[in-house]
Motif scaffolding. Structure first.
Motif, PDB file in Angstrom:
ATOM      1  N   LYS A 163       0.834  -1.206   0.000  1.00  0.00           N
ATOM      2  CA  LYS A 163       0.000   0.000   0.000  1.00  0.00           C
ATOM      3  C   LYS A 163       0.863   1.247   0.000  1.00  0.00           C
ATOM      4  N   THR A 166       2.118   1.928  -3.523  1.00  0.00           N
ATOM      5  CA  THR A 166       1.167   2.573  -4.430  1.00  0.00           C
ATOM      6  C   THR A 166       1.177   4.078  -4.204  1.00  0.00           C
ATOM      7  N   ILE A 167       1.154   4.450  -2.949  1.00  0.00           N
ATOM      8  CA  ILE A 167       1.080   5.867  -2.622  1.00  0.00           C
ATOM      9  C   ILE A 167       2.363   6.580  -3.030  1.00  0.00           C
ATOM     10  N   HIS A 170       2.684   7.317  -6.635  1.00  0.00           N
ATOM     11  CA  HIS A 170       1.940   8.495  -7.075  1.00  0.00           C
ATOM     12  C   HIS A 170       2.633   9.766  -6.632  1.00  0.00           C
ATOM     13  N   LEU A 171       3.262   9.708  -5.472  1.00  0.00           N
ATOM     14  CA  LEU A 171       3.986  10.903  -5.022  1.00  0.00           C
ATOM     15  C   LEU A 171       5.184  11.166  -5.911  1.00  0.00           C
ATOM     16  N   ALA A 173       5.304  11.092  -8.982  1.00  0.00           N
ATOM     17  CA  ALA A 173       4.886  11.966 -10.074  1.00  0.00           C
ATOM     18  C   ALA A 173       4.898  13.425  -9.635  1.00  0.00           C
ATOM     19  N   LEU A 174       4.800  13.643  -8.352  1.00  0.00           N
ATOM     20  CA  LEU A 174       4.752  15.016  -7.862  1.00  0.00           C
ATOM     21  C   LEU A 174       6.131  15.545  -7.510  1.00  0.00           C
ATOM     22  N   SER A 196       3.505  23.126  -6.972  1.00  0.00           N
ATOM     23  CA  SER A 196       2.134  22.959  -7.441  1.00  0.00           C
ATOM     24  C   SER A 196       1.242  22.240  -6.443  1.00  0.00           C
ATOM     25  N   ALA A 197       1.805  21.540  -5.506  1.00  0.00           N
ATOM     26  CA  ALA A 197       0.948  20.871  -4.529  1.00  0.00           C
ATOM     27  C   ALA A 197       1.756  20.452  -3.313  1.00  0.00           C
ATOM     28  N   LYS A 198       1.030  20.351  -2.247  1.00  0.00           N
ATOM     29  CA  LYS A 198       1.628  19.889  -1.001  1.00  0.00           C
ATOM     30  C   LYS A 198       0.756  18.727  -0.551  1.00  0.00           C
ATOM     31  N   THR A 199       1.356  17.568  -0.417  1.00  0.00           N
ATOM     32  CA  THR A 199       0.573  16.377  -0.117  1.00  0.00           C
ATOM     33  C   THR A 199       1.116  15.697   1.132  1.00  0.00           C
ATOM     34  N   ASP A 200       0.240  15.423   2.057  1.00  0.00           N
ATOM     35  CA  ASP A 200       0.630  14.665   3.238  1.00  0.00           C
ATOM     36  C   ASP A 200      -0.259  13.438   3.314  1.00  0.00           C
ATOM     37  N   VAL A 201       0.347  12.287   3.368  1.00  0.00           N
ATOM     38  CA  VAL A 201      -0.424  11.068   3.597  1.00  0.00           C
ATOM     39  C   VAL A 201      -0.132  10.628   5.024  1.00  0.00           C
ATOM     40  N   MET A 202      -1.192  10.398   5.749  1.00  0.00           N
ATOM     41  CA  MET A 202      -1.034  10.178   7.180  1.00  0.00           C
ATOM     42  C   MET A 202      -1.646   8.853   7.603  1.00  0.00           C
ATOM     43  N   TRP A 203      -0.880   8.125   8.375  1.00  0.00           N
ATOM     44  CA  TRP A 203      -1.398   6.919   9.010  1.00  0.00           C
ATOM     45  C   TRP A 203      -1.438   7.176  10.507  1.00  0.00           C
TER      46      TRP A 203
END
Lengths: 292, 359
Positions: A163, A166-167, A170-171, A173-174, A196-203
């Motif tokens: 998992k 996968t994430i 995709h990151l 690409a950023l 262009s973007a700020k992405t946080d994936v959180m568990w």
């Protein structure tokens, strides 16, 4: 110098080598009496793998003899060994036994992987793959040193690597660089930030394992006092590409502990098999990208 | 820094908040127009449009209506925010203050590719957004019975729905505080899984290319099942350079004849390695509607038309129109995963200028 072993757990061995193969073309395998080590330390991205695997987890009828404390270290092409193991692991060959041994063919040292199987008709088949190797001198082996890291700021059990992969793909690409952060109360964050973007994936609710066994009891107490705020996030920036190389280890196991040495490196312990009965551990060192 | 601003602006409602429990349909709409990175989003009370242009020749617009969302609230920013001393007097670029009767709109520009990537961060936005053949209703000729056409599709979609029913869905919540703020996306798979928070940078909207289609001057109008057009276009070699649409008025007495001298609708493709001609039969099963008062022939650059292939691929019906200047309008009706009826069916429109044959 003698070496011969039956590979009992072909699948696991194959997966380990596959993971290594994706990282680096050549790797060092050091066989000892009760443990084997797989070492990759020359990848241009700075990622290193130091693994320690119990011999009994992979092999039976293991015999080793050498003049240097019964240790043998080989430098070999991971892809070639992977190809040999792939054919051994493939079901259609019906391999009954897979034997790995050191041999000399036409004055060239090889690691020979012999597969004994049977065809559908019941005939015995013997397939041998010879992997070219270079025997390393004991002096060179002694010079190999695991990277020195400070005491990690945080330990955290990672979610399923599939998992995460996968994430992270995709990151990718950023951004080329991602941040991995964690705190002492089970929070893990993987972030990418660009214009262009700020992405946080959180568990949330990840486990923070007690790594007490690895330290002196007194030192641990001291640590607890040093870290009064378990909520504080410790983070490290790493190359997305390097992290994905590590994530290829998802085929080996599902138990991975990440250790973050803030702004220094990310250490990942990938357990082979269940943690309780781990046959070994693949340790990945990913150096930090220093930003600003 | 953001937190500090948040405190101050807590009283002002966000310009847009919307949420979805399954992002697949939404993301398939966006992917249909994802061929240039900068997209202009125009928000209105009834939904929003996402518009992309390239080479000042082709524009693609996805019309996304509010009711595909589980929740959709648009609160237009006040023209002159009283509590804001430091902000510009006119914060939103689109609504002209002179025409207060117009429905308010807010326009912004986003990096569309990045936005889609964020939406699909768990890799869950890809699964087919259902091929529900229900879409055809709107464009079906009046008086026609609901015959077998599209029925198979509908059944397949229903079966698909059945199988995907138990699957985990990815939901999202999107909000936009207003000009100068990022478009914030919260994406989550399920309660136990991870959550992703993405702040997509927004830019001030620049005036977009406007290609007005004069529907009174339509010289060719064809409505057909998307698969008929998709199959034709997918036959073409990638080296195709120029695509020509040829239309001829249907001859009344010859409705069923397949060997008409002049094809009712023909696609011609010319490329480096040769040319292709494809004729559509004058058959109501294929071409549902044909309106063509006189013979027409317009050419387009294939590289532009090919931009529409992704949207075409996930659509149910296509309306192809050409006006007398040769402006091509392709409207793709995107089947919604749930049979909802009404006007909620989102669609994607492409408009493309013809090649100038005189040069």
């Amino acid at each position: 110098m003698r070496f011969r072993a039956t590979i009992e757990n072909v699948d696991t061995f194959h997966r380990i080598i596959q993971t290594v193969e994706k990282l680096q073309k050549k790797c060092i395998i050091k066989f000892g009496e009760s443990e084997m080590h797989i070492i990759c330390h020359t990848d241009e991205s700075g990622v290193q793998v130091w693994s320690q695997i119990r011999v009994s987890a992979l092999f039976t009828e293991y015999r080793i003899q050498s003049n240097s404390r019964n240790q043998i270290a080989l430098l070999l092409g991971a892809d070639a060994l992977s190809a040999a193991l792939r054919s051994a692991a493939a079901e259609h060959t019906g391999a009954e036994a897979v034997v790995m041994k050191l041999a000399k063919k036409r004055d060239v040292a090889v690691l020979s992987v012999e597969i004994f199987g049977a065809s559908r008709m019941g005939r015995h088949i013997r397939v041998a793959h010879d992997v070219h190797i270079e025997i390393m001198k004991p002096a060179d082996i002694d010079r190999l040193k695991e990277p020195l890291c400070p005491e990690p700021d945080i330990h955290i059990l990672l979610p399923s690597l599939v998992k995460v992969r996968t994430i992270v793909e995709h990151l990718r690409a950023l951004s080329d660089v991602i941040a991995v952060r964690a705190n002492g109360v089970g929070k893990l964050q993987i972030s990418a930030a660009t214009d262009s973007a700020k992405t946080d994936v959180m568990w949330e609710g990840c486990t923070n394992p007690k790594m007490g066994a690895w330290r002196l009891a007194g030192a641990e107490d001291e640590d607890e006092q040093e870290k009064p705020d378990p909520e504080q996030l410790f983070g490290v920036l790493v190359q997305t590409r390097s992290f994905i190389k590590f994530l290829n280890a998802h085929i080996v196991s599902n138990t991975t502990i990440a250790c973050i040495c803030q702004n220094h490196c990310l250490i990942l312990y990938v357990y082979i098999g269940e943690v309780a009965d781990a046959g070994g551990v693949l340790t990945f060192y990913i150096p930090a990208v220093l930003d600003d | 820094m953001l937190e500090a601003v948040d405190d101050e602006e807590e009283r002002i409602p966000p310009v847009l908040t919307s949420s979805l429990h399954d992002i697949r349909y939404f993301s398939s709409l966006l992917r249909g127009v994802n061929f240039a990175n900068r997209a202009t989003v125009t928000i209105t009370a009834s939904g929003f449009t996402v518009q992309v242009e390239e080479a000042r020749t082709i524009i693609a617009t996805a019309y996304i209506f509010a009711d595909i969302f589980d929740e959709y609230t648009y609160s237009p920013p006040a023209p002159d925010p009283p509590s804001h001393s430091q902000s510009q007097p006119t914060s939103s670029p689109t609504p002209p203050p002179s025409s207060p009767s117009d429905a308010p709109t807010t326009a912004l520009e986003i990096p569309l590719g990045t936005f889609i990537e964020c939406l699909n961060i768990f890799g869950t936005a890809n699964a087919g957004a259902g091929g529900a053949g229900k879409g055809g209703k709107r464009w079906r000729r009046p008086g026609e019975e609901d015959d077998g056409d599209g029925g198979a599709d509908g059944r397949a979609a229903r079966i698909q729905q059945f199988f995907t029913g138990g699957e985990k869905r990815t939901g999202m919540r999107m909000s936009y505080m207003g000009e100068g703020h990022p478009l914030t996306l919260l994406v989550a798979e399920d309660a136990a899984g991870p959550t992703a928070k993405c702040e997509v940078t927004t830019y001030e909207a620049e005036p977009m290319l406007d290609l007005p289609f004069d529907s009174d001057q339509t010289v060719l109008k064809i409505i057909l099942k998307s698969s008929w057009l998709r199959d034709a276009l997918s036959e073409l070699d990638q080296s195709t350079d120029k695509l020509t649409f040829v239309g001829n008025p249907p001859v009344p007495g010859q409705a069923r004849a397949r060997t008409t001298a002049k094809p009712i609708f023909r696609i011609e493709a010319i490329g480096t390695y040769g040319s292709t001609e494809m004729d559509y039969p004058n058959d109501r099963d294929v071409l549902e509607t044909v309106e063509c008062p006189h013979p027409v022939n317009f050419s387009y650059r294939y590289s532009h038309i090919s931009k529409a292939l992704k949207a075409l691929g996930s659509s149910a019906k296509t309306s192809l129109r050409i006006d007398e200047d040769g402006l091509l309008s392709l409207q793709f009706l995107m089947p919604s995963p749930k049979p909802r009826g009404g006007t909620s069916q989102a669609f994607v429109e492409f408009r493309c200028l013809p090649l100038d044959e005189t040069i």
